[in-house]
Motif scaffolding. Sequence first.
Motif, PDB file in Angstrom:
ATOM      1  N   ILE A  33       0.875  -1.249  -0.130  1.00 33.53           N
ATOM      2  CA  ILE A  33       0.087   0.013   0.005  1.00 33.53           C
ATOM      3  C   ILE A  33       0.953   1.230  -0.188  1.00 33.53           C
ATOM      4  O   ILE A  33       1.646   1.435   1.085  1.00 33.53           O
ATOM      5  N   PRO A  34       1.055   1.890  -1.202  1.00 31.19           N
ATOM      6  CA  PRO A  34       2.048   3.232  -1.133  1.00 31.19           C
ATOM      7  C   PRO A  34       0.975   4.245  -0.604  1.00 31.19           C
ATOM      8  O   PRO A  34      -0.140   4.511  -0.857  1.00 31.19           O
ATOM      9  N   ILE A  66      -7.291   4.343   5.511  1.00 30.66           N
ATOM     10  CA  ILE A  66      -6.365   3.387   5.369  1.00 30.66           C
ATOM     11  C   ILE A  66      -6.839   1.948   5.802  1.00 30.66           C
ATOM     12  O   ILE A  66      -6.573   0.797   5.384  1.00 30.66           O
ATOM     13  N   GLN A  67      -7.722   1.974   6.853  1.00 31.85           N
ATOM     14  CA  GLN A  67      -8.050   0.757   7.603  1.00 31.85           C
ATOM     15  C   GLN A  67      -9.177   0.108   6.666  1.00 31.85           C
ATOM     16  O   GLN A  67      -9.029  -1.417   6.329  1.00 31.85           O
ATOM     17  N   TYR A  68      -9.884   0.790   5.703  1.00 31.69           N
ATOM     18  CA  TYR A  68     -10.956   0.208   4.816  1.00 31.69           C
ATOM     19  C   TYR A  68      -9.931  -0.636   3.782  1.00 31.69           C
ATOM     20  O   TYR A  68     -10.146  -1.725   3.251  1.00 31.69           O
ATOM     21  N   ILE A  69      -8.877   0.115   3.369  1.00 32.49           N
ATOM     22  CA  ILE A  69      -8.066  -0.668   2.214  1.00 32.49           C
ATOM     23  C   ILE A  69      -7.482  -1.838   2.833  1.00 32.49           C
ATOM     24  O   ILE A  69      -7.277  -2.966   2.290  1.00 32.49           O
ATOM     25  N   PHE A  84       2.556  -9.979  -6.265  1.00 34.35           N
ATOM     26  CA  PHE A  84       2.026  -9.243  -5.077  1.00 34.35           C
ATOM     27  C   PHE A  84       1.019  -8.227  -5.564  1.00 34.35           C
ATOM     28  O   PHE A  84       0.815  -7.932  -6.805  1.00 34.35           O
ATOM     29  N   ALA A  85       0.070  -7.795  -4.552  1.00 39.18           N
ATOM     30  CA  ALA A  85      -1.055  -6.806  -4.857  1.00 39.18           C
ATOM     31  C   ALA A  85      -0.524  -5.503  -4.420  1.00 39.18           C
ATOM     32  O   ALA A  85       0.196  -5.413  -3.622  1.00 39.18           O
ATOM     33  N   VAL A  86      -1.204  -4.528  -5.257  1.00 40.66           N
ATOM     34  CA  VAL A  86      -1.028  -3.147  -4.884  1.00 40.66           C
ATOM     35  C   VAL A  86      -2.332  -2.500  -4.745  1.00 40.66           C
ATOM     36  O   VAL A  86      -3.177  -2.812  -5.533  1.00 40.66           O
ATOM     37  N   LEU A  87      -2.582  -1.924  -3.723  1.00 37.37           N
ATOM     38  CA  LEU A  87      -3.776  -1.072  -3.304  1.00 37.37           C
ATOM     39  C   LEU A  87      -3.404   0.298  -3.053  1.00 37.37           C
ATOM     40  O   LEU A  87      -2.763   0.668  -2.031  1.00 37.37           O
TER      41      LEU A  87
END
Length: 289
Positions: A8-9, A37-40, A125-128
Amino acid sequence: MKVRKAVIPAAGLGTRMLPATKTVPKEMLPLVDKPVIQYIIEEAVAAGIEDILVVTNRAKSAMDDYFDYYPELEERLSRAGKERELEEVRRAADLANIFYVRQKETKGLGHAIWRAKRFVGDEPFAVLLGDDIMRSDKPVIRQLIDGAEAYGASCVGVQEVSAQAIGKYSSVKIEPLEERVFKVTDMVEKPRPEEIFSNYAILGRYVLKPSIFDILENLAPGYGGEIQLTDGLKELCRRDAMVAVDFEGKRYDTGNLKGFLEATIDFSLAHPETGEWLRGFLKDRAAAL
């Protein structure tokens, strides 16, 4: 191709939300009763992600503190019999294995992702993105993971936007594979009208192969003099397979004031403690206009 890690950037300066973000990270602004950021992070966890790296900067230690235990507060809540509040405070700290690394220079999103190289290793990897909140029945990042695993490819999340809006995003050149899934062959960041490939825009979610790191490490600065992730993805899709998933769900850009207010209203209407009250409040306000 199992995806276990997410990045998470969250190192941006939050200039679109000043003055509130002068001392408070934009990712920590409250959206109803939780920080953005908690939702993400909850989306990533719901999708089966086990380890999460948040890329921050020196002004954002509040995020590290938030997802940690707070013994003094927890003891006080326990003594006061506030069990629900205590459960919520502890739940934030227990959501996932959360790690942090700083982007020591503001050099763009591509550089921020590159900072995750050691954390990711040789895994997909995932990026959100830290600004973008998604509301969907099935986590949006899970939709992308499914697409990436099905095709053994990197994957970007897209939705169709208006011809007027596409210039603010990354336009992708695509070929249909199946319903809501496309092959990606090219893309352009913030295109001029003559550069638009399609009205499908990349919107804040990605699943990437680790080969992206070598590309980002050797990438020349692009738009705005920064290392642009889109430029790296453009090269990646030329070297290896990449698909786009037209994801089901609504995206909120909480990094700007209008998007943040839209998310606040929608999430408040859906919240069991505020929904009924807010509907009545909005009806009264609308009637008075």
